[in-house]
Scaffold this active site. Structure first.
Site, mmCIF file in Angstrom:
data_model
loop_
_atom_site.group_PDB
_atom_site.id
_atom_site.type_symbol
_atom_site.label_atom_id
_atom_site.label_comp_id
_atom_site.label_asym_id
_atom_site.label_seq_id
_atom_site.Cartn_x
_atom_site.Cartn_y
_atom_site.Cartn_z
ATOM 1 N N LYS A 79 56.746 50.187 28.864
ATOM 2 C CA LYS A 79 56.319 51.471 29.426
ATOM 3 C C LYS A 79 55.055 51.260 30.261
ATOM 4 O O LYS A 79 54.150 50.529 29.845
ATOM 5 C CB LYS A 79 56.063 52.446 28.278
ATOM 6 C CG LYS A 79 55.749 53.874 28.705
ATOM 7 C CD LYS A 79 55.612 54.779 27.478
ATOM 8 C CE LYS A 79 55.327 56.226 27.854
ATOM 9 N NZ LYS A 79 55.200 57.104 26.659
ATOM 10 N N SER A 154 58.021 61.275 26.826
ATOM 11 C CA SER A 154 57.654 60.663 28.084
ATOM 12 C C SER A 154 58.189 59.240 28.277
ATOM 13 O O SER A 154 58.222 58.760 29.413
ATOM 14 C CB SER A 154 56.130 60.635 28.203
ATOM 15 O OG SER A 154 55.566 59.828 27.183
ATOM 16 N N SER A 178 57.234 61.025 22.096
ATOM 17 C CA SER A 178 57.668 60.375 23.336
ATOM 18 C C SER A 178 58.552 59.141 23.172
ATOM 19 O O SER A 178 59.160 58.694 24.136
ATOM 20 C CB SER A 178 56.458 60.000 24.182
ATOM 21 O OG SER A 178 56.035 61.138 24.882
HETATM 22 N N1 GLN Z 1 56.119 65.631 25.018
HETATM 23 C C1 GLN Z 1 54.881 65.610 24.288
HETATM 24 C C2 GLN Z 1 53.750 65.973 25.215
HETATM 25 O O1 GLN Z 1 54.022 66.267 26.321
HETATM 26 C C3 GLN Z 1 54.693 64.278 23.655
HETATM 27 C C4 GLN Z 1 54.155 63.264 24.553
HETATM 28 C C5 GLN Z 1 53.987 61.929 23.939
HETATM 29 O O2 GLN Z 1 54.430 61.684 22.811
HETATM 30 N N2 GLN Z 1 53.345 61.051 24.670
HETATM 31 O O3 GLN Z 1 52.620 65.969 24.857
#
Ligand code: GLN
Length: 485
Positions: A79, A154, A178
């Site tokens: 990532k 994400s 994410s």
């Molecule tokens: N979708 C969640 C957010 O937008 C989690 C993001 C993440 O785990 N990095 O904060």
């Protein structure tokens, strides 16, 4: 069967037995990337030359008859919010469009020590904020099972790369889901480790008290193998847990007899699609048929986890992202009038709308007039949630829940509605708040699209989670299938 369709542990066997070379394995994934990347768009940076060179080193070790480390020669995708020395690390943000870190994250050092060829850096929602990969400043990644749908986020680039067989292994980061939500809706296995199990050194910080790096793979065994490599104490991360553990992957077992599986009713109520609910309940019944005992548990106040998460994570993000000021590195506005204007313009132009929204929200809840009303109450709720999970684990050994309230949604469906997007995290965010491990694995399809379930355990109970997941995978044969692209 093509090499890229084989699981990581199978490929490793073939390399050790000299039936295929590490170079052939890496070439197979690189040619798969060539064939499907135009459609899926998982990667922001590709590293074919260095990946081949890393594979060649493994073949040299094999030729010299040297013992190979466990994951040697198995390619991996990273990532793009994890620092890689000499390789662009953008966080999918214009703010870091030209940032080349001078050091490796600890997880990268460990991969290199194990001779894993690094295939490239994967797409994400900008600074890991989002649930669809649509917040990337550079491109939109597609779900390999339906190119009109999102891969989740994400870590959507890492999930799509693994699901599309562009890479047998990937790492993502999980602050509120994410790793797990994209794993769930692309039909792969993903682990959010216990807080402190895997070093965060070199992970670009979002919410430091919530962030964890974790493995994403096509089967449970591969996932455990990568976790075994990544987990462990690190003196570069003061929050890394000083515990030693024995490797999990070599001793995976099928055994759930007498295991108490808790079904928290709050996770099966409003907001969860009926098809998803039925799919998860069917998995629970499967466990029962295998000898596990199902217990209903309550997680009172669970409905407050989502707002609490968005307060805490945004507060931490607003502080962590203060370092991007247009001075030291990254994007700098071309026209400005003095230092304050340089900060203002560089940050306004460099950050996308969702990141700016979080910075504003976070700054607001930390402001002296509102601190007690929001941030402090959120921290108190966090303590309460910990107690509630502790109590639930007096009645059961693991919790079984959905990991996403719906199947993969269509591109654009939630893009203009941030609150609808935040609701896609309703099954995952509380776990980060309470520092527990959670593993997502495929458990079937809903409306013809992949669906996964979430297993949650006590802190540092990763071994149990892997065994419980492995038992299901072995008993049902459900799991990854290669998408037609
Ligand atoms: N979708 C969640 C957010 O937008 C989690 C993001 C993440 O785990 N990095 O904060």
């Amino acid at each position: 069967m093509e090499l890229y369709e084989k699981m990581g542990h199978e490929l490793h066997e073939l390399i050790v037995k000299k039936e295929v070379s590490a170079r052939e394995v890496t070439d197979s994934f690189l040619s798969r990337i060539d064939a499907v990347e135009d459609k899926v768009k998982s990667f922001l940076t590709l590293l074919p030359d260095s990946a081949r060179a890393q594979a060649d080193e493994v073949d040299a070790l094999v030729a010299r008859g040297e013992q190979l480390p466990p994951l040697a020669g198995l390619p991996i995708a990273i990532k793009d919010n994890i620092c890689t020395e000499g390789v662009l690390t953008t966080c999918a943000s214009k703010m870091l469009y030209n940032f080349v870190p001078p050091y490796d994250a600890t997880v990268i050092t460990r991969m290199k020590q194990s001779h894993m060829p690094i295939l490239g850096k994967t797409n994400l929602d900008e600074f890991a904020m989002g649930s669809s990969c649509e917040n990337s400043a550079f491109q939109k990644t597609r779900n390999p099972y339906d190119l009109n749908r999102v891969p989740g986020g994400s870590s959507g680039g890492s999930a799509a790369a693994v699901a599309a067989a562009q890479a047998p292994f990937a790492v993502g980061s999980d602050t509120g889901g994410s790793i797990r939500q994209p794993a769930c809706i692309t039909g792969i296995v993903g682990l959010k480790p216990s807080y402190g199990a895997v070093s965060r050194y070199g992970l670009v910080a979002f919410g430091s008290s919530l962030d964890q790096i974790g493995p994403m793979t096509r089967c449970v065994r591969d996932n455990a193998m990568l976790f075994d490599l990544l987990a462990g104490p690190d003196e570069m991360d003061s929050t890394s847990a000083r515990i030693s553990r024995k490797p999990i992957a070599p001793d995976l077992r099928v055994d759930v007899k007498g295991l108490r599986i808790g079904l928290p009713k709050e996770f099966f109520g409003e907001g969860i699609d009926p098809g998803v609910r039925a799919c998860i309940m069917e998995a629970a019944q499967q466990y029962q048929r295998m000898g596990a005992q199902l217990v209903e548990v309550e997680l009172p106040f669970a409905q407050y986890a989502l707002p609490t998460y968005y307060i805490v994570s945004s507060a931490e993000a607003s502080s962590n992202l203060a370092r991007f000021d247009g001075v030291k590195y990254g994007y700098r506005s071309e026209h400005y009038d003095g230092l304050v204007d340089l900060y203002f313009k560089s940050r306004s132009e460099g950050f996308g709308p969702e990141v700016r929204r979080r910075i504003m929200l976070g700054t607001y809840v930390l402001a002296s007039g509102y601190y007690d009303a929001y941030y402090k109450r959120a921290q108190l709720m966090r303590v309460k949630l910990k107690q509630i999970y502790d109590e639930a684990f007096e009645r059961c050994d693991v919790l079984l829940t959905p990991a996403s309230p719906t199947v993969a949604f269509r591109l654009g469906e939630k893009e203009s509605d941030p609150l609808a997007m935040y609701l896609s995290d309703i099954c995952t965010v509380s776990i980060n708040m309470v520092e527990l491990p959670a593993l997502v694995l495929p458990c079937g399809t809903v409306e013809g699209l992949p669906m996964g379930m979430q297993l949650i355990g006590r802190k540092f109970s990763e071994e149990l989670l892997y065994n419980v997941a492995y038992s299901f995978e072995q008993a049902t044969g459900l799991g990854w299938t290669c998408p037609k692209l």
